[in-house]
Design a protein around this motif. Structure first.
Motif, PDB file in Angstrom:
ATOM      1  N   TRP A  44     -20.314  -7.631 -31.310  1.00 53.77           N
ATOM      2  CA  TRP A  44     -20.279  -8.719 -32.305  1.00 53.77           C
ATOM      3  C   TRP A  44     -21.534  -9.599 -32.259  1.00 53.77           C
ATOM      4  O   TRP A  44     -21.474 -10.828 -32.303  1.00 53.77           O
ATOM      5  CB  TRP A  44     -19.049  -9.610 -32.102  1.00 53.77           C
ATOM      6  N   LYS A  67      -4.984  -6.185 -30.242  1.00 53.05           N
ATOM      7  CA  LYS A  67      -5.694  -5.023 -30.790  1.00 53.05           C
ATOM      8  C   LYS A  67      -7.048  -4.847 -30.106  1.00 53.05           C
ATOM      9  O   LYS A  67      -7.442  -3.730 -29.739  1.00 53.05           O
ATOM     10  CB  LYS A  67      -5.885  -5.195 -32.291  1.00 53.05           C
ATOM     11  N   GLU A  68      -7.764  -5.949 -29.912  1.00 54.43           N
ATOM     12  CA  GLU A  68      -9.084  -5.890 -29.261  1.00 54.43           C
ATOM     13  C   GLU A  68      -8.961  -5.459 -27.797  1.00 54.43           C
ATOM     14  O   GLU A  68      -9.798  -4.708 -27.296  1.00 54.43           O
ATOM     15  CB  GLU A  68      -9.759  -7.256 -29.371  1.00 54.43           C
ATOM     16  N   LYS A  69      -7.900  -5.911 -27.122  1.00 51.52           N
ATOM     17  CA  LYS A  69      -7.670  -5.497 -25.734  1.00 51.52           C
ATOM     18  C   LYS A  69      -7.493  -3.981 -25.642  1.00 51.52           C
ATOM     19  O   LYS A  69      -8.058  -3.317 -24.769  1.00 51.52           O
ATOM     20  CB  LYS A  69      -6.429  -6.191 -25.172  1.00 51.52           C
ATOM     21  N   GLU A 124      -8.525  -1.677 -27.773  1.00 50.71           N
ATOM     22  CA  GLU A 124      -9.793  -1.006 -28.086  1.00 50.71           C
ATOM     23  C   GLU A 124     -10.738  -1.065 -26.892  1.00 50.71           C
ATOM     24  O   GLU A 124     -11.440  -0.096 -26.576  1.00 50.71           O
ATOM     25  CB  GLU A 124     -10.438  -1.668 -29.310  1.00 50.71           C
ATOM     26  N   LEU A 176      -9.284 -12.505 -26.490  1.00 48.12           N
ATOM     27  CA  LEU A 176      -9.100 -11.223 -27.171  1.00 48.12           C
ATOM     28  C   LEU A 176      -7.697 -11.083 -27.745  1.00 48.12           C
ATOM     29  O   LEU A 176      -6.711 -11.478 -27.107  1.00 48.12           O
ATOM     30  CB  LEU A 176      -9.366 -10.068 -26.203  1.00 48.12           C
TER      31      LEU A 176
END
Length: 334
Positions: A48, A84-86, A88, A81
């Protein structure tokens, strides 16, 4: 002459004392490693439009929060986080097959050090850290054999625990505020995983400054030689009455099991360690190191010191322990 049975201690001493170092060559090697690691660094720590400096994880290694530098504004930001980010984040790690060597040997189990049975050195690192450490280590070992290469290994091994699971947050201050890393193997409910490449860079820059200062100091010394030995203190390979002055620091009962606490560094350097002859008391049931063996070993080591010293010469030791059995072992031997 420095003598220590612990190969990590000798490795550190050699890198501190060595004057045959070309700082320009060292920096060239470092630059070549940095170039090789650039892609790996971007793959694992850039996200990001930010560079990750620190990852807050729980005891199950699940990432909770990132401490990052915004590459557009150069400001530090924190990001919690999402679920979903965890997922990924973890999937990327679990899908990756580590291609380079890393230590997989078992720790000596010791409840006092939180070294549990069947715990491996690799268990002390989250996978992202293992991936990056093993890649960085491989870049170093591919360099030509030299004192400059050894100094880069020194930088690497001075940083490995700092990028392990052994860095707890100071929760009373802030969940991303770091304690100094643990000297035992306790992993708390949360821990802080640091960016391997960023913190290695910091170590190298400090080492360059320190070594330059050291080399300038030793230029003024016309005669400067050293010898590092790895003899058992109970049987030192030197002649009778050959030493003018001896300084030592006796082991402190079971307070510091030095070899066991050196396992991370010794493992990454692939050193063979003579645990049998270490003078120490250990809480580990795997080792027969009790007060009786300590007293016997201390007596034999002081006997060696007496054998080595010239007449009318000096022996100085530092010692700090409130344990009367340990104090008695030393005073009786003297």
């Amino acid at each position: 002459i420095l003598n220590d049975l612990n190969p990590s201690a000798n490795f550190i001493a050699k890198n501190i004392l060595e004057t045959n170092i070309d700082i320009d060559v060292f920096c060239e090697y470092y630059d070549s490693i940095k170039e090789k690691c650039k892609k790996m660094n971007q793959e694992w720590y850039f996200i990001w439009d930010c560079e990750i400096y620190t990852i807050l994880r729980n005891s199950n290694d699940i990432p909770q929060k990132l401490r990052m530098k915004d590459l557009n504004t150069n400001k530090m930001i924190d990001k919690v986080l999402s679920e979903k980010e965890k997922k990924e984040f973890l999937k990327k790690e679990s899908d990756y097959d580590i291609k380079h060597r890393f230590p997989k040997n078992y720790l000596i189990s010791n409840s006092r050090l939180s070294a549990k049975k069947e715990m491996k050195i690799s268990d002390l690192f989250p996978k992202r850290s293992l991936i990056c450490h093993s890649f960085l280590w491989n870049c170093i070992v591919e360099l030509p054999e030299s004192n400059e290469k050894e100094l880069l290994k020194f930088a690497f091994t001075s940083n490995i625990a700092n990028c392990s699971k052994l860095v707890p947050p100071i929760l009373s201050r802030w969940d991303m505020s770091q304690w100094a890393r643990m000297t035992w193997f306790y992993i708390g409910e949360t821990y802080l995983e640091n960016n391997v490449f960023h913190y290695f860079d910091n170590r190298v820059l400090k080492i360059v400054k320190w070594k330059k200062d050291y080399l300038n100091l030793t230029k003024e010394t016309k005669i400067w030689t050293y010898k590092v030995m790895s003899c058992d203190a109970k049987n030192i390979a030197l002649e009778n009455e050959s030493i003018d002055f001896i300084f030592t620091d006796f082991p402190y009962w079971d307070t510091v099991p030095y070899f066991e606490q050196s396992q991370i560094r010794n493992s990454w350097l692939w050193f063979n360690v003579d645990y049998e002859n270490e003078i120490v008391i250990s809480n580990s049931t795997e080792r027969e190191k009790d007060s009786k063996s300590f007293s016997d070993d201390i007596f034999q080591s002081i006997q060696e010191i007496y054998r080595l010293l010239k007449n009318d010469s000096y022996f100085v030791f530092t010692f700090h322990s409130m344990n009367w059995i340990e104090r008695e072992a030393i005073s009786n031997s003297l």
